[in-house]
Design an enzyme around this catalytic site. Structure first.
Site, mmCIF file in Angstrom:
data_model
loop_
_atom_site.group_PDB
_atom_site.id
_atom_site.type_symbol
_atom_site.label_atom_id
_atom_site.label_comp_id
_atom_site.label_asym_id
_atom_site.label_seq_id
_atom_site.Cartn_x
_atom_site.Cartn_y
_atom_site.Cartn_z
ATOM 1 N N ARG A 230 33.321 50.168 49.841
ATOM 2 C CA ARG A 230 33.293 48.743 50.806
ATOM 3 C C ARG A 230 32.916 48.794 51.366
ATOM 4 O O ARG A 230 32.341 49.597 52.285
ATOM 5 C CB ARG A 230 34.638 48.998 50.654
ATOM 6 C CG ARG A 230 35.771 48.087 49.379
ATOM 7 C CD ARG A 230 35.563 46.541 49.431
ATOM 8 N NE ARG A 230 36.309 45.874 48.175
ATOM 9 C CZ ARG A 230 35.470 46.115 46.934
ATOM 10 N NH1 ARG A 230 34.937 46.888 46.827
ATOM 11 N NH2 ARG A 230 36.766 45.124 46.334
ATOM 12 N N GLU A 259 28.911 39.873 52.861
ATOM 13 C CA GLU A 259 28.315 40.007 51.431
ATOM 14 C C GLU A 259 28.368 37.775 50.885
ATOM 15 O O GLU A 259 29.305 37.873 51.307
ATOM 16 C CB GLU A 259 29.560 40.683 50.431
ATOM 17 C CG GLU A 259 28.980 42.186 50.856
ATOM 18 C CD GLU A 259 29.646 42.665 49.770
ATOM 19 O OE1 GLU A 259 30.325 42.138 48.412
ATOM 20 O OE2 GLU A 259 30.133 43.831 50.047
ATOM 21 N N HIS A 277 26.549 44.780 44.942
ATOM 22 C CA HIS A 277 27.732 44.727 44.758
ATOM 23 C C HIS A 277 28.034 44.281 43.327
ATOM 24 O O HIS A 277 28.954 43.434 42.706
ATOM 25 C CB HIS A 277 28.650 43.356 45.450
ATOM 26 C CG HIS A 277 30.172 44.299 45.104
ATOM 27 N ND1 HIS A 277 31.336 43.889 46.118
ATOM 28 C CD2 HIS A 277 30.760 44.652 44.663
ATOM 29 C CE1 HIS A 277 32.495 44.023 46.018
ATOM 30 N NE2 HIS A 277 32.209 45.363 45.111
ATOM 31 N N ILE A 278 27.643 45.121 42.575
ATOM 32 C CA ILE A 278 27.216 45.773 40.220
ATOM 33 C C ILE A 278 28.011 46.463 40.566
ATOM 34 O O ILE A 278 28.402 47.004 38.931
ATOM 35 C CB ILE A 278 26.130 45.560 40.821
ATOM 36 C CG1 ILE A 278 25.128 46.612 40.596
ATOM 37 C CG2 ILE A 278 25.354 43.864 41.114
ATOM 38 C CD1 ILE A 278 23.281 46.251 39.912
ATOM 39 N N ALA A 280 31.209 47.378 39.086
ATOM 40 C CA ALA A 280 31.808 47.201 38.251
ATOM 41 C C ALA A 280 30.998 46.349 36.935
ATOM 42 O O ALA A 280 32.148 46.035 36.149
ATOM 43 C CB ALA A 280 33.329 46.537 38.438
HETATM 44 N N1 LIG Z 1 31.091 48.656 44.356
HETATM 45 C C1 LIG Z 1 32.551 47.665 43.641
HETATM 46 O O1 LIG Z 1 31.773 47.253 42.664
HETATM 47 C C2 LIG Z 1 34.119 48.699 43.642
HETATM 48 C C3 LIG Z 1 34.287 48.541 41.845
HETATM 49 C C4 LIG Z 1 35.239 49.001 42.403
HETATM 50 C C5 LIG Z 1 36.070 49.800 42.862
HETATM 51 N N2 LIG Z 1 35.416 49.947 44.254
HETATM 52 C C6 LIG Z 1 36.031 50.533 45.643
HETATM 53 O O2 LIG Z 1 35.726 51.540 45.312
HETATM 54 C C7 LIG Z 1 36.797 52.286 46.492
HETATM 55 C C8 LIG Z 1 38.141 53.049 45.254
HETATM 56 O O3 LIG Z 1 38.238 52.378 44.520
HETATM 57 P P1 LIG Z 1 39.318 53.794 43.353
HETATM 58 O O4 LIG Z 1 39.813 52.893 42.383
HETATM 59 O O5 LIG Z 1 39.004 55.027 43.374
HETATM 60 O O6 LIG Z 1 40.894 54.008 44.420
HETATM 61 P P2 LIG Z 1 41.563 54.671 44.848
HETATM 62 O O7 LIG Z 1 42.786 54.351 45.043
HETATM 63 O O8 LIG Z 1 41.518 54.859 43.611
HETATM 64 O O9 LIG Z 1 41.159 55.883 45.384
HETATM 65 C C9 LIG Z 1 40.820 55.870 47.153
HETATM 66 C C10 LIG Z 1 41.310 56.942 47.294
HETATM 67 O O10 LIG Z 1 40.985 56.973 49.177
HETATM 68 C C11 LIG Z 1 41.945 58.117 50.019
HETATM 69 N N3 LIG Z 1 41.533 57.216 51.397
HETATM 70 C C12 LIG Z 1 43.303 56.195 51.440
HETATM 71 N N4 LIG Z 1 42.815 56.159 52.992
HETATM 72 C C13 LIG Z 1 41.965 57.350 53.258
HETATM 73 C C14 LIG Z 1 41.350 57.735 53.906
HETATM 74 N N5 LIG Z 1 41.582 56.939 55.430
HETATM 75 N N6 LIG Z 1 40.063 58.733 54.404
HETATM 76 C C15 LIG Z 1 40.075 59.509 52.931
HETATM 77 N N7 LIG Z 1 40.663 58.867 51.832
HETATM 78 C C16 LIG Z 1 41.289 58.194 52.206
HETATM 79 C C17 LIG Z 1 43.344 57.201 48.939
HETATM 80 O O11 LIG Z 1 44.035 58.874 49.471
HETATM 81 C C18 LIG Z 1 42.478 57.446 48.083
HETATM 82 O O12 LIG Z 1 42.739 58.883 46.686
HETATM 83 C C19 LIG Z 1 37.671 50.759 46.607
HETATM 84 O O13 LIG Z 1 37.761 50.873 47.832
HETATM 85 C C20 LIG Z 1 37.234 49.631 46.248
HETATM 86 O O14 LIG Z 1 37.467 48.904 46.296
HETATM 87 C C21 LIG Z 1 34.424 49.083 44.670
#
Ligand SMILES: NC(=O)c1ccc[n+]([C@@H]2O[C@H](COP(=O)([O-])OP(=O)(O)OC[C@H]3O[C@@H](n4cnc5c(N)ncnc54)[C@H](O)[C@@H]3O)[C@@H](O)[C@H]2O)c1
Length: 302
Positions: A230, A259, A277-278, A280
């Site tokens: 993010r 964005e 932001h691709i 997914a």
């Molecule tokens: N680029 C994209 O298109 C795209 C697509 C899907 C998800 N994402 C993003 O990817 C990220 C991760 O997704 P996910 O499904 O693995 O989520 P998830 O919830 O499975 O994993 C996130 C991890 O971050 C950890 N976390 C929370 N706060 C923290 C901190 N302060 N310091 C360190 N670790 C911390 C949590 O304990 C968790 O294990 C999210 O922000 C999501 O929005 C981006």
């Protein structure tokens, strides 16, 4: 029968599955906030991806109407005012696991692209240039150390794939205790020891600018930074500065503080491999997201 408003595009198969569940589906993508405010109260459920923002004014009006459920196709819920939805009795669900592999593969693609100058090499070839020398001193993933910030669903998929490149994997995640094949460390240690750092955390007040100038200063010279999580988790200006100083070798960036990121100095910098932001955005992930959205709607209204 529920009336379901599709606010952002989802796979056609998913719409069919919702209809098969006995529900009416209306597609109205690209609505302005005013149009959403007017339309949402007529529906029992909204389906959104990341484009549609469901803020408090919409929730208040829609709760007085029929709205009971919002399904976010994807992971991050920052486009929905969750506390207001909860206070108004509107359920919010997402499809957390459906896109993990697609994002993990993009993160690896960014690591490889940064290491071997794929972005600028490709651009200059298209201009008829042959800059073999300029792009001939790349990096290898082999035997390097990968620091993963956050060790949830996506990060663990990245770790699995990093093992195939013979990378040593460290992770920083205060909420995960142990992980097979990856070593838990604190953030400073991760910054000091990693050759590649990839973020996989949500953006919130605790993770805002988690990587900033003090963290970049601690890192090894020539580190590669990848952010497919993010915008706002990395200070973009500090990252750009760290690249210009030579501290950071390159950055793979899929997400931005603002964005759409048009005219973004970090995205435009030559050592940044930038994608819009691709994470997914694979056909297979879209299908999985759609199937999960349909399942959640059908189960909720059963
Ligand atoms: N680029 C994209 O298109 C795209 C697509 C899907 C998800 N994402 C993003 O990817 C990220 C991760 O997704 P996910 O499904 O693995 O989520 P998830 O919830 O499975 O994993 C996130 C991890 O971050 C950890 N976390 C929370 N706060 C923290 C901190 N302060 N310091 C360190 N670790 C911390 C949590 O304990 C968790 O294990 C999210 O922000 C999501 O929005 C981006």
């Amino acid at each position: 029968m529920a009336r379901v408003l599709i606010c952002d595009a989802v796979a056609e198969d998913a719409l069919e599955a919702i209809r098969k569940g006995g529900h009416e589906v209306v597609e109205k993508t690209g609505m302005t906030p005013e149009e959403l405010l007017e339309t949402a109260p007529e529906f029992d459920a909204l389906v959104v991806r990341s484009a549609t923002k469901v803020r408090k004014p919409v929730l208040e009006v829609a709760a007085r109407g029929n709205l009971k459920l919002i399904v976010r196709g994807g992971v991050g819920l920052d486009n929905i005012d969750l506390d207001d939805a909860a206070a108004l009795g509107i359920a919010v669900q997402n499809t957390p696991a459906a896109s993990s592999v697609a994002v993990a593969e993009l993160a690896l693609a960014h690591m490889l692209a940064c290491s071997r100058f794929l972005g600028p090499a490709n651009c200059t070839m298209k201009k008829g240039e042959w800059n073999k020398k300029a792009y001939g001193k790349g990096k290898e993933l082999w035997n390097s150390t990968l620091g993963l910030i956050g060790y949830g669903r996506i990060s663990q998929e990245v770790a699995k794939r990093a093992k195939a490149f013979d990378m040593n994997v460290l992770f920083y995640d205060p909420f995960i205790d142990d992980a097979e094949g990856a070593q838990k460390v604190d953030l400073d240690t991760l910054c000091r020891r990693s050759d590649f750092i990839s973020l996989h955390i949500p953006h919130n007040k605790d993770t805002h600018y988690l990587l900033d100038t003090p963290q970049f200063n601690m890192m090894k010279d020539g580190v590669v930074i990848v952010n497919c999580a993010r915008g706002g988790t990395v200070n973009e200006a500090a990252l750009l500065e760290a690249m210009k100083s030579g501290k950071v070798f390159g950055a793979g960036v899929d997400v931005y503080e603002q964005e759409p990121a048009k005219g973004n100095a970090l995205a435009e910098y030559e050592r940044t491999v930038a994608t819009p932001h691709i994470g997914a955005g694979s056909s297979a992930a879209s299908k999985r997201v759609g199937a999960e959205v349909a399942r959640k709607i059908n189960e909720f209204f059963q």
